[in-house]
Design a protein around this motif. Structure first.
Motif, PDB file in Angstrom:
ATOM      1  N   ALA A   1      42.179  46.672  40.015  1.00  0.00           N
ATOM      2  CA  ALA A   1      41.831  47.970  39.433  1.00  0.00           C
ATOM      3  C   ALA A   1      41.472  47.831  37.960  1.00  0.00           C
ATOM      4  CB  ALA A   1      42.997  48.948  39.611  1.00  0.00           C
ATOM      5  N   VAL A   2      42.137  46.920  37.268  1.00  0.00           N
ATOM      6  CA  VAL A   2      41.805  46.658  35.859  1.00  0.00           C
ATOM      7  C   VAL A   2      40.450  45.965  35.756  1.00  0.00           C
ATOM      8  CG1 VAL A   2      42.489  45.417  33.777  1.00  0.00           C
ATOM      9  CG2 VAL A   2      44.235  46.542  35.183  1.00  0.00           C
ATOM     10  N   VAL A   3      40.213  45.008  36.644  1.00  0.00           N
ATOM     11  CA  VAL A   3      38.957  44.251  36.623  1.00  0.00           C
ATOM     12  C   VAL A   3      37.757  45.162  36.863  1.00  0.00           C
ATOM     13  CG1 VAL A   3      37.621  42.448  37.804  1.00  0.00           C
ATOM     14  CG2 VAL A   3      40.037  42.086  37.289  1.00  0.00           C
ATOM     15  N   THR A   4      37.916  46.215  37.672  1.00  0.00           N
ATOM     16  CA  THR A   4      36.793  47.110  37.954  1.00  0.00           C
ATOM     17  C   THR A   4      36.226  47.720  36.677  1.00  0.00           C
ATOM     18  OG1 THR A   4      38.347  48.923  38.365  1.00  0.00           O
ATOM     19  CG2 THR A   4      37.511  47.734  40.279  1.00  0.00           C
ATOM     20  N   GLY A   5      37.102  47.951  35.702  1.00  0.00           N
ATOM     21  CA  GLY A   5      36.623  48.485  34.437  1.00  0.00           C
ATOM     22  C   GLY A   5      35.823  47.479  33.633  1.00  0.00           C
ATOM     23  N   LEU A   6      36.071  46.203  33.869  1.00  0.00           N
ATOM     24  CA  LEU A   6      35.381  45.153  33.124  1.00  0.00           C
ATOM     25  C   LEU A   6      34.012  44.823  33.716  1.00  0.00           C
ATOM     26  CD1 LEU A   6      38.414  42.715  32.602  1.00  0.00           C
ATOM     27  CD2 LEU A   6      37.593  44.506  31.051  1.00  0.00           C
ATOM     28  N   VAL A   7      33.814  45.154  34.994  1.00  0.00           N
ATOM     29  CA  VAL A   7      32.553  44.812  35.651  1.00  0.00           C
ATOM     30  C   VAL A   7      31.725  46.058  35.962  1.00  0.00           C
ATOM     31  CG1 VAL A   7      33.554  42.739  36.670  1.00  0.00           C
ATOM     32  CG2 VAL A   7      33.593  44.872  37.957  1.00  0.00           C
ATOM     33  N   ARG A   8      32.041  47.170  35.312  1.00  0.00           N
ATOM     34  CA  ARG A   8      31.403  48.426  35.674  1.00  0.00           C
ATOM     35  C   ARG A   8      29.918  48.453  35.388  1.00  0.00           C
ATOM     36  NH1 ARG A   8      30.918  51.745  31.159  1.00  0.00           N
ATOM     37  NH2 ARG A   8      31.821  50.855  29.278  1.00  0.00           N
ATOM     38  N   ARG A   9      29.393  47.549  34.539  1.00  0.00           N
ATOM     39  CA  ARG A   9      27.965  47.539  34.251  1.00  0.00           C
ATOM     40  C   ARG A   9      27.160  46.745  35.282  1.00  0.00           C
ATOM     41  NH1 ARG A   9      26.725  49.581  29.194  1.00  0.00           N
ATOM     42  NH2 ARG A   9      28.489  49.785  27.760  1.00  0.00           N
ATOM     43  N   LEU A  10      27.856  46.026  36.151  1.00  0.00           N
ATOM     44  CA  LEU A  10      27.156  45.304  37.197  1.00  0.00           C
ATOM     45  C   LEU A  10      26.574  46.285  38.210  1.00  0.00           C
ATOM     46  CD1 LEU A  10      29.632  42.376  37.965  1.00  0.00           C
ATOM     47  CD2 LEU A  10      27.509  42.247  36.657  1.00  0.00           C
ATOM     48  N   PRO A  11      25.471  45.928  38.854  1.00  0.00           N
ATOM     49  CA  PRO A  11      24.964  46.779  39.939  1.00  0.00           C
ATOM     50  C   PRO A  11      26.033  46.967  41.007  1.00  0.00           C
ATOM     51  CG  PRO A  11      23.337  45.130  39.329  1.00  0.00           C
ATOM     52  CD  PRO A  11      24.595  44.772  38.595  1.00  0.00           C
TER      53      PRO A  11
ATOM     54  N   ALA B   1      18.760  50.306  52.131  1.00  0.00           N
ATOM     55  CA  ALA B   1      19.234  51.576  51.573  1.00  0.00           C
ATOM     56  C   ALA B   1      20.347  51.342  50.563  1.00  0.00           C
ATOM     57  CB  ALA B   1      19.728  52.491  52.694  1.00  0.00           C
ATOM     58  N   ILE B   2      21.280  50.464  50.883  1.00  0.00           N
ATOM     59  CA  ILE B   2      22.371  50.151  49.959  1.00  0.00           C
ATOM     60  C   ILE B   2      21.827  49.437  48.730  1.00  0.00           C
ATOM     61  CG2 ILE B   2      24.487  48.822  49.650  1.00  0.00           C
ATOM     62  CD1 ILE B   2      24.960  51.151  51.409  1.00  0.00           C
ATOM     63  N   ARG B   3      20.948  48.476  48.933  1.00  0.00           N
ATOM     64  CA  ARG B   3      20.410  47.693  47.826  1.00  0.00           C
ATOM     65  C   ARG B   3      19.609  48.568  46.865  1.00  0.00           C
ATOM     66  NH1 ARG B   3      18.247  43.874  50.962  1.00  0.00           N
ATOM     67  NH2 ARG B   3      16.132  44.526  50.526  1.00  0.00           N
ATOM     68  N   LYS B   4      18.854  49.495  47.401  1.00  0.00           N
ATOM     69  CA  LYS B   4      17.996  50.336  46.570  1.00  0.00           C
ATOM     70  C   LYS B   4      18.786  51.412  45.846  1.00  0.00           C
ATOM     71  CE  LYS B   4      14.197  53.667  46.889  1.00  0.00           C
ATOM     72  NZ  LYS B   4      13.261  54.365  47.815  1.00  0.00           N
ATOM     73  N   ASP B   5      19.521  52.234  46.623  1.00  0.00           N
ATOM     74  CA  ASP B   5      20.192  53.395  46.027  1.00  0.00           C
ATOM     75  C   ASP B   5      21.382  53.029  45.169  1.00  0.00           C
ATOM     76  OD1 ASP B   5      18.358  54.945  47.221  1.00  0.00           O
ATOM     77  OD2 ASP B   5      19.705  55.952  48.628  1.00  0.00           O
ATOM     78  N   SER B   6      22.048  51.889  45.469  1.00  0.00           N
ATOM     79  CA  SER B   6      23.222  51.529  44.674  1.00  0.00           C
ATOM     80  C   SER B   6      22.843  51.030  43.294  1.00  0.00           C
ATOM     81  CB  SER B   6      24.038  50.455  45.392  1.00  0.00           C
ATOM     82  OG  SER B   6      23.320  49.240  45.456  1.00  0.00           O
ATOM     83  N   ASP B   7      21.554  50.763  43.070  1.00  0.00           N
ATOM     84  CA  ASP B   7      21.111  50.303  41.762  1.00  0.00           C
ATOM     85  C   ASP B   7      20.298  51.356  41.010  1.00  0.00           C
ATOM     86  OD1 ASP B   7      22.287  47.882  42.141  1.00  0.00           O
ATOM     87  OD2 ASP B   7      20.509  46.959  43.023  1.00  0.00           O
ATOM     88  N   VAL B   8      20.219  52.569  41.582  1.00  0.00           N
ATOM     89  CA  VAL B   8      19.463  53.623  40.913  1.00  0.00           C
ATOM     90  C   VAL B   8      20.137  53.962  39.590  1.00  0.00           C
ATOM     91  CG1 VAL B   8      18.759  56.033  41.045  1.00  0.00           C
ATOM     92  CG2 VAL B   8      18.554  54.584  43.049  1.00  0.00           C
ATOM     93  N   SER B   9      19.380  53.948  38.510  1.00  0.00           N
ATOM     94  CA  SER B   9      19.966  54.116  37.177  1.00  0.00           C
ATOM     95  C   SER B   9      20.614  55.472  37.001  1.00  0.00           C
ATOM     96  CB  SER B   9      18.888  53.924  36.101  1.00  0.00           C
ATOM     97  OG  SER B   9      17.843  54.880  36.256  1.00  0.00           O
ATOM     98  N   ALA B  10      20.131  56.462  37.730  1.00  0.00           N
ATOM     99  CA  ALA B  10      20.692  57.808  37.564  1.00  0.00           C
ATOM    100  C   ALA B  10      22.131  57.884  38.013  1.00  0.00           C
ATOM    101  CB  ALA B  10      19.862  58.819  38.369  1.00  0.00           C
ATOM    102  N   TYR B  11      22.529  56.929  38.871  1.00  0.00           N
ATOM    103  CA  TYR B  11      23.898  56.964  39.376  1.00  0.00           C
ATOM    104  C   TYR B  11      24.747  55.827  38.843  1.00  0.00           C
ATOM    105  CZ  TYR B  11      21.909  60.314  42.584  1.00  0.00           C
ATOM    106  OH  TYR B  11      21.276  61.394  43.119  1.00  0.00           O
TER     107      TYR B  11
END
Length: 424
Positions: A276-286, A399-409
Motif C-alpha cells: 500500500a505504501v509502494v502504490t504511492g511511489l509508483v502512482r505516475r506509472l501507467p 481496451a485495458i491498454r488504451k483506456d488505462s493510459d488515458v491522461s484524463a484519468y
C-alpha cells in the motif's frame, strides 16, 4: 517522480476536511468489524459448540451482500447518501446492543444470532455503495489513486490489530467485545454527521417504484457493459477473486500447526501494508504497468509455494504475494472509481460487491471437492500459472491498454490540472 511531488500530493489529499472525516470513520469501522468478526463466531461457539451452526452463521453474513448488493446500489443512487450512511451505522450499532442485552439476560438463542448477522450484513450492503459514492464525491480525480492506497493501508494495518484486540476483549467477557463493536458504529456515525458536502444529500425527486428501480438498475448495468474498460475490469476482478478465494482454506491445510499459520498470515498482511505504501511511489506509472507488476508479484509469491519448502521461504514468498496485492487492487479500484459516472456509481459499487462476494462460495466449494484428489500445494501451482495467463491477457487486451493510459484519468496528469478550489 520526485519525493516532493509525492508528499505534496498526499498533503493536498489530507487537506480535504471531508476526506479526513471519512478516513477516520473508515478506520473506526474497520476496527469494529475486526472485533465483531472474531466475537461473533466465538459467541456462536459458546452458545452451541457446533461447527454446523458456526458455518450457517458465516453463510448468513455473506448472503445479504450477494442478494441485496446490486439493488442496494440502485437505491443508494436515488437517495441521500448521508442519511443512508448515518442510518446504517445507527441500525448496526443498535442490533449489537440488542445482542448484548439478550446475551446478558440469558435469552440469546442461536437463531437470534443468525438473524442479527443477516440484518447487520443487510445494512452493510447499503453502507458500502453509499460510502464509495461519498468518497468519489469528496476526493478529486487527481488524488483518487492516493485515496485508494491510503484506504488499503488502513484496511491492512487495522486488519492486523483488530482481531488481536477482539481476542483481548473476549478475555474480559463476550459482552465487552460486542460493546466495543457497538461503540465503533456510533462513533463512525458521529464522524459522518460532520461531513459536509451537498452531493451527499442529493436525491432523485421522481417517486420510487419497481419500474423506476428496474430502469435505474438497467442504466447502471448498461453503463458498465457499454464501456470496454469497465467491462474488461469486471472480468479480471471476477477471475482474480475466484482464483484467490481458496487461499483462506489452503493456508490452514498447508501448515502443520497454528503457529506456522500465524507466521504466514502476519507476513501476508505486512506485505499488503508495504504494498500500500509502494502504490504511492509508483502512482505516475501507467495503470497497465502497475497492475501487471502487482499481479506478477501476487501470483509469483503464491505459485512458488508449490515448489519451495520450509517456513522461512514460505513466509518470504507470502510476503511477496502480499506486496503485489495492493498494486493490483488499488489500481483496479481507482480505474473503476474514475471511469464510472457519479450518478450510477452506487449501483456499480453494489454490483462490484456482489461479484466479489459471489465468487467466494463457488471457489471454496470447488476447492473442497477437488482436495480429495489434488494435493494442497498443487493448487498454489495452478494459481501461479493461471495468474500468468491473466496478466498476459490483460496486457494484450486493447481496451485495458488504451483506456488505462488515458491522461484524463491518470493521477499524474490530473494532478497537473487540479486547482486549489478542487482540493480545499
Amino acid at each position: 517522480m520526485s519525493d516532493t511531488g509525492n508528499k505534496a500530493s498526499y498533503k493536498a489529499l489530507f487537506s480535504i476536511r471531508n476526506y479526513r472525516l471519512l478516513l477516520m470513520s473508515q478506520t473506526v469501522s474497520v476496527i469494529g468489524d475486526g472485533v465483531y468478526a472474531i466475537a461473533l463466531i466465538w459467541l456462536m461457539k459458546l452458545l452451541t459448540g457446533s461447527a454446523l451452526w458456526m458455518s450457517v452463521l458465516l453463510v448468513a453474513e455473506t448472503l445479504p451482500l450477494i442478494l441485496l448488493g446490486m439493488f442496494a446500489g440502485v437505491i443508494v443512487d436515488r437517495s441521500s447518501k448521508r442519511k443512508i450512511l448515518i442510518c446504517c451505522d445507527i441500525a448496526r450499532g443498535s442490533i449489537i446492543v440488542l445482542v448484548i442485552l439478550l446475551w446478558a439476560t440469558g435469552l440469546l438463542q442461536p437463531y437470534q444470532l443468525i438473524m442479527a448477522a443477516l440484518l447487520l450484513s443487510s445494512f452493510t450492503a447499503f453502507f458500502g455503495p453509499a460510502r464509495a459514492v461519498t468518497v468519489r464525491n469528496v476526493v478529486p480525480d487527481a488524488y483518487m489513486f492516493q485515496a485508494q492506497s491510503v484506504s488499503q493501508l488502513v484496511q491492512t494495518v487495522v486488519g492486523l490489530t483488530a482481531p488481536a484486540l477482539g481476542a483481548f476483549l473476549l478475555t474480559f467477557g463476550t459482552a465487552h467485545a460486542f460493546g466495543f463493536n457497538a461503540a465503533t458504529f456510533f462513533i463512525s456515525c458521529l464522524l459522518l454527521t460532520l461531513v459536509r458536502d451537498e452531493r451527499m444529500t442529493e436525491r432523485k425527486e421522481e417517486k420510487m417504484s419497481f419500474a423506476s428501480l428496474a430502469a435505474d438498475f438497467k442504466e447502471g448495468l448498461d453503463t458498465i457493459m457499454t464501456q470496454p474498460l469497465l467491462r474488461n475490469l469486471i472480468i479480471y476482478i471476477m477471475l482474480i477473486n475466484f482464483m484467490l478465494s481458496p487461499t483462506a482454506l489452503l493456508f490452514p491445510l498447508m501448515v502443520s500447526d497454528s503457529s506456522e499459520l500465524a507466521v504466514l498470515e502476519i507476513c501476508f498482511f505486512i506485505g499488503i501494508a508495504a504494498g500500500a505504501v509502494v502504490t504511492g511511489l509508483v502512482r505516475r506509472l501507467p495503470y497497465i504497468v502497475t497492475m501487471s507488476i502487482g499481479l506478477g508479484l501476487l501470483m509469483t509469491g503464491l505459485g512458488m509455494l508449490f515448489w519451495i519448502r520450509g517456513l522461512v521461504w514460505e513466509a518470504m514468498f507470502v510476503f511477496v504475494a502480499g506486496l503485489g496485492s495492493p498494486l493490483a487492487n488499488v489500481t483496479l479500484q481507482t480505474l473503476f472509481m474514475l471511469k464510472v459516472p457519479r450518478p450510477v456509481l452506487g449501483r456499480a459499487a453494489g454490483m462490484m460487491r456482489v461479484l466479489t462476494e459471489g465468487s467466494r462460495p463457488l471457489a471454496m466449494m470447488l476447492t473442497g471437492m477437488l482436495l480429495s484428489w489434488i494435493p494442497v500445494r498443487s493448487f498454489f501451482g495452478v494459481v501461479g500459472i493461471f495468474g500468468i495467463v491473466v496478466i498476459v491477457l490483460m496486457v494484450l487486451n486493447p481496451a485495458i491498454r488504451k483506456d488505462s493510459d488515458v491522461s484524463a484519468y491518470h493521477p499524474a496528469a490530473a494532478e497537473a490540472g487540479a486547482t486549489t478550489k478542487e482540493v480545499m
